[in-house]
Design an enzyme around this catalytic site. Structure first.
Site, mmCIF file in Angstrom:
data_model
loop_
_atom_site.group_PDB
_atom_site.id
_atom_site.type_symbol
_atom_site.label_atom_id
_atom_site.label_comp_id
_atom_site.label_asym_id
_atom_site.label_seq_id
_atom_site.Cartn_x
_atom_site.Cartn_y
_atom_site.Cartn_z
ATOM 1 N N TYR A 100 0.842 -1.182 0.065
ATOM 2 C CA TYR A 100 0.172 -0.215 0.064
ATOM 3 C C TYR A 100 0.954 1.462 -0.130
ATOM 4 C CZ TYR A 100 -3.595 3.714 1.461
ATOM 5 O OH TYR A 100 -4.215 4.621 1.365
ATOM 6 N N TRP B 146 1.021 5.622 -1.919
ATOM 7 C CA TRP B 146 0.920 6.641 -2.865
ATOM 8 C C TRP B 146 2.135 6.671 -4.011
ATOM 9 C CZ3 TRP B 146 -2.217 11.363 -3.208
ATOM 10 C CH2 TRP B 146 -3.523 11.503 -2.747
HETATM 11 P P1 PGD Z 1 3.754 7.903 1.425
HETATM 12 O O1 PGD Z 1 4.913 9.040 2.464
HETATM 13 O O2 PGD Z 1 3.522 8.748 0.216
HETATM 14 O O3 PGD Z 1 3.004 7.307 2.435
HETATM 15 O O4 PGD Z 1 0.819 6.567 3.342
HETATM 16 P P2 PGD Z 1 1.857 6.132 2.236
HETATM 17 O O5 PGD Z 1 2.660 4.868 2.694
HETATM 18 O O6 PGD Z 1 1.288 6.307 0.730
HETATM 19 O O7 PGD Z 1 4.639 6.907 1.070
HETATM 20 C C1 PGD Z 1 5.063 6.375 -0.419
HETATM 21 C C2 PGD Z 1 6.514 5.794 -0.756
HETATM 22 O O8 PGD Z 1 6.709 5.620 -1.838
HETATM 23 C C3 PGD Z 1 7.517 6.982 0.015
HETATM 24 O O9 PGD Z 1 8.457 6.258 0.680
HETATM 25 C C4 PGD Z 1 8.437 7.193 -1.507
HETATM 26 O O10 PGD Z 1 9.685 7.369 -1.382
HETATM 27 C C5 PGD Z 1 8.142 6.003 -2.331
HETATM 28 N N1 PGD Z 1 8.174 6.123 -3.751
HETATM 29 C C6 PGD Z 1 7.836 7.185 -4.491
HETATM 30 N N2 PGD Z 1 7.909 6.971 -5.737
HETATM 31 C C7 PGD Z 1 8.498 5.600 -5.699
HETATM 32 C C8 PGD Z 1 8.851 4.705 -6.925
HETATM 33 O O11 PGD Z 1 8.484 5.214 -8.149
HETATM 34 N N3 PGD Z 1 9.233 3.522 -6.718
HETATM 35 C C9 PGD Z 1 9.229 3.176 -5.336
HETATM 36 N N4 PGD Z 1 9.637 1.821 -5.267
HETATM 37 N N5 PGD Z 1 8.756 3.815 -4.342
HETATM 38 C C10 PGD Z 1 8.569 4.967 -4.655
HETATM 39 C C11 PGD Z 1 -0.166 7.577 3.179
HETATM 40 C C12 PGD Z 1 -1.175 7.142 4.311
HETATM 41 O O12 PGD Z 1 -0.896 7.612 5.679
HETATM 42 C C13 PGD Z 1 -2.601 7.746 3.820
HETATM 43 S S1 PGD Z 1 -3.201 7.690 2.281
HETATM 44 C C14 PGD Z 1 -3.403 8.224 4.667
HETATM 45 S S2 PGD Z 1 -4.649 9.258 4.312
HETATM 46 C C15 PGD Z 1 -3.201 8.077 6.503
HETATM 47 N N6 PGD Z 1 -3.440 9.385 7.139
HETATM 48 C C16 PGD Z 1 -2.991 9.208 8.298
HETATM 49 C C17 PGD Z 1 -3.374 10.233 9.367
HETATM 50 O O13 PGD Z 1 -4.571 10.920 8.867
HETATM 51 N N7 PGD Z 1 -3.103 10.099 10.758
HETATM 52 C C18 PGD Z 1 -2.178 9.239 10.834
HETATM 53 N N8 PGD Z 1 -1.772 9.169 12.066
HETATM 54 N N9 PGD Z 1 -1.774 8.233 9.994
HETATM 55 C C19 PGD Z 1 -2.217 8.333 8.872
HETATM 56 N N10 PGD Z 1 -1.752 7.325 8.028
HETATM 57 C C20 PGD Z 1 -2.083 7.198 6.476
#
Ligand code: PGD
Length: 774
Positions: free
Chosen positions: A109, A111
């Protein structure tokens, strides 16, 4: 100097690249409100925090796969690509032979990055499917509770995905009552990309026309000050009580729309009876709600009357359902909108997630976008996404989900690409224990995220700046040619190339690659789209080479939506896909599950942690752990915009002046934040924009247990998820509840440790004979 174009989840841009590899970013010319997050992008080009070579954890490399308490706290060895891919192929084969594809957890999972072909999760799913499949997850961290509730109550996800369009709201709505607000920081971001940021413009024009806004949130800045809204600040987690009291007033004062309820709803009798106390002997009056929410009864009565007298739109942010019993505020608000009887009228009714992300409220495009086919996953095993730690810690144990009793699978190999569970999951100390259970953890990421640091094998990925792709999103009006802006940093490789090399070792190369290079795939996806969905949608798309030269393609506008207009006009003909064909104010199906935490109609339930609970005696402040304004989730936390927001290098924590005074704290202090589960450092920002006894700290500061150990806390940087609880919203939705926790805050005394997590961990000076010196 050279110029190139690309796209992110928070905006499209062009880049001017200097000869030394540094570059400037200019927002897309069509963007009226470019996001401040673009300032983070240049950080992706540097080597700070980047994984420059493949790395393995010494314990795994030398002792082989297996559960290991050293995971997350071991020595790193830099190794060569070929040898690590060979070892990984052996491990995939072992797990597939001994445990079958269900032993691989491929939920992955996250983004990741914008881009249709290099979308990390699609890549990893296609790879697993070529091998025979893997265990996946269902629902999202964003709106897990809503995804399960809405089909039961409204028959589908249209309230979430395609509510009444902003252009209609701008023109018709007189009163917007915004539960959880319309936070501008969140509308800057849209999954897949956002060429334009139109939300603020719509809201400003609605305001100029005379629309009135009411913000219901413990945080004043959840609504732009320029909209001049009234601010109601209920005790966090009590919105359901407030909404039920609004419903009670409408009924008590005969302001509810009896005709709409009769024609379009079912379960009205049970719901209205519950408002008068049929379930618990307590009428849900404004006085009852005042004792829970702190909102004066007179205010509730006045608001209910205003709502009934105006064209009223209720908006419920996703954050409200990201909390214990998160199904309830949304279901209660649907019931309130039904009582008002404006569902299906232009600018009336309800929407879920307006401004929780930028796309919601822009009409969704119906035609397919260029998409990498993922093949078929024969493994039927699925876990609710936010139950990952439970699954790893309790294989074979039973749990409830949406009316079914299930069993957690036995996961042996965890493969994460494009997500960061040590950012997005709750109770990180527990997640650390969970991550010690599988035999192997493989992470592909451009950066040394906390998840990478809890892996056995870390493979360096390119960022989108380092590869060609197509940028498109279902709410966006452009298709972009994403250029390769920079050469890959270090030894980083595209996820596709890494997975193709692994597939080749596992005898699945043809199934995974179909004989195409990534450049050929990008062209193929475009041309397949051009010949099919584009033709059907009437889009005159040029041939691929011409499209790439042009840089982008404008897509025709989609028609504005008035959600449920047809259903309202003729509920017999346009039946909802619920058992009754109508809006279910009481659901016999949900009632039949027998869940006390989500019974048959909306109810107020006391969460274990709220300001009225016994836990508040020790932890008297309510933490709102919301999404950040200065980065996307955890992405590019070391970028300029995110770094500038830190206080003495720590994630800011906002606190009301009264609470700061009571604790002898001042703006700029470094503080310790404690909950029942863990503790972290934070930098104090004193602000009157919060309700007293509420503190706010955003997600996404990288988890730093090293700096934490030096300071005697769980995280020395300020990752809120060391504080939050790892429990599902209810047995129905099992959604993420990370938005809320009770905490206490005190001054930090002692030597302040440096935040170490934005620098790569140091590989072992002398590694095993198999390892390459770094
Ligand atoms: P990101 O930081 O976007 O968080 O959680 P999510 O895991 O989506 O992580 C994306 C990762 O992908 C990053 O490490 C980035 O470096 C990596 N990445 C980017 N591009 C690439 C690529 O091309 N290849 C590879 N292999 N990696 C790549 C988000 C989630 O957190 C969400 S959607 C929500 S809404 C939640 N919200 C909350 C909240 O409101 N409160 C708390 N306490 N916690 C939450 N967590 C949730």
């Amino acid at each position: 100097m050279s110029a190139a174009r690309s796209s992110t989840h928070w905006g499209a841009f062009s880049a001017t690249v200097r000869d030394d590899g540094t570059f400037d970013v200019t927002p897309h010319p069509a963007d009226e409100e470019p996001s401040a997050l673009l300032a983070n992008v240049p950080a992706a080009a540097g080597t700070r925090a980047r994984v420059l070579r493949p790395h393995v954890r010494r314990g795994w490399w030398e002792d082989g796969p297996g559960p290991d308490p050293r995971r997350g706290d071991d020595v790193w060895l830099a190794v060569g690509w070929e040898e690590v891919l060979d070892r990984l192929a052996v491990e995939f084969r072992r797990v597939l032979d001994l445990h079958g594809p269900a032993g691989i957890f491929g939920g992955s999972y996250g983004w990741g990055s914008a881009g249709r072909f290099h979308h990390a999760q699609s890549q990893v799913h296609r790879f697993h499917n070529a091998l025979g499949g893997s265990t996946r997850s269902v629902t999202t961290y964003s709106h897990g509770a809503a995804e399960v509730l809405l089909p039961r109550v409204l028959g589908d996800l249209s309230l979430l995905e395609d509510p009444t369009s902003w252009s209609v709201v701008e023109e018709h709505t007189d009163l917007l009552v915004c539960f959880g607000g319309l936070p501008a920081k969140n509308s800057a971001v849209s999954h897949g990309g956002a060429t334009r940021h139109p939300v603020r413009g719509h809201l400003r024009r609605a305001r100029r026309r005379g629309a009135r806004f009411v913000l219901v949130s413990p945080l004043r800045d959840d609504l732009d000050g320029e909209l001049g809204g009234d601010w109601l600040a209920p005790v966090p987690g009590t919105d359901t009580a407030l909404v039920l009291a609004l419903c009670q007033v409408l009924v008590a004062e005969d302001l509810h729309d009896v005709d709409f309820l009769r024609r379009c709803c079912t379960g009205t009798e049970q719901f209205l009876a519950s408002l008068e106390g049929a379930d618990d002997g307590v009428a849900k009056t404004p006085e009852w709600a005042e004792a829970i929410t702190g909102v004066p009864a007179a205010t509730v009565r006045a608001l209910a009357r205003d709502m009934a007298a105006s064209r009223t739109l209720l908006t419920v942010s996703w954050s409200l359902q990201r909390a214990p019993f998160g199904e309830q505020p949304l279901w209660a608000a649907i019931a309130l909108a039904a009582l008002l009887g404006q569902i299906g009228l232009p600018g009336g009714g309800i929407g879920h997630g307006y401004s929780s992300t930028g796309g919601v409220g822009s009409p969704m495009r119906r035609h397919a976008l260029p998409t990498l086919p993922q093949g078929r996953n024969p493994v039927r095993e699925r876990i609710p996404v936010a139950r990952i730690a439970d699954a790893l810690l309790h294989p074979g144990e039973e749990y409830d989900f949406d009316g079914s009793r299930r069993r957690y699978p036995d996961l042996r190999l965890v493969h994460w690409t494009g997500g960061n569970p040590f950012h997005h999951h709750q109770d990180l100390a527990r997640l650390r224990r969970a991550f010690q259970r599988p035999d192997t953890v493989l992470v592909q990421d451009p950066f040394w995220t906390a998840t990478a640091r809890h892996a056995d094998v870390v493979l360096p990925s390119t960022t989108p700046l380092e590869r060609e792709d197509l940028g498109a999103a279902r709410y966006d009006d452009h298709l972009h040619a994403m250029d390769r802006v920079l050469e890959p940093v270090g030894e980083a490789r595209d996820d596709y190339d890494v997975l193709a090399a692994l597939a080749q070792r596992l005898g699945a190369e043809e199934a995974f690659t179909e004989g195409r290079t990534s450049a050929q795939w990008v062209a193929h996806l475009y041309e397949s789209w051009r010949a099919g969905p584009a033709v059907r949608a009437g889009v005159a798309a040029p041939p691929y080479a011409q499209f790439r030269r042009a840089g982008s393609l404008r897509l025709p506008p989609a028609d504005p939506v008035v959600l449920h207009a047809g259903f309202r006009a003729d509920p017999g003909r346009f039946r909802l896909r619920t058992p009754s064909g109508r809006i279910e104010l009481h659901s016999a199906t949900i009632a039949s599950f027998g869940y006390d935490d989500c019974p048959g109609h909306p109810v107020w339930r006391e969460p274990e942690e709220w300001l009225g609970s016994p836990v508040a005696a020790r932890f008297p402040l309510h933490l709102v752990a919301n999404n950040p304004a200065t980065r996307l989730h955890s992405q590019l936390d070391h970028g300029a915009a995110s770094a500038a927001s830190k206080v003495r290098g720590r994630e800011p924590l906002r606190m009301h002046p009264d609470d700061a005074r009571e604790r002898g704290l001042a703006d700029g202090d470094v503080v310790v934040v404690r909950s029942r589960r863990g503790s972290c450092l934070a930098g104090l920002v004193v602000s009157a924009d919060l309700r007293p006894r509420v503190v706010q700290m955003s997600t996404g500061a990288w988890f730093d247990p090293v700096a934490g150990a030096a300071a005697g806390v769980t995280c020395g940087h300020g990752n809120v998820n060391v504080l939050t609880a790892d429990v599902g919203t209810s047995r129905l939705g099992q959604g993420c509840t990370g938005q809320h926790a009770l905490v206490e805050v005190e001054a930090f005394r002692g030597a302040l440790p440096a935040v170490t997590v934005h620098d790569a961990p140091v590989p072992a000076a002398s590694s095993s004979p198999m390892a390459h010196p770094s």
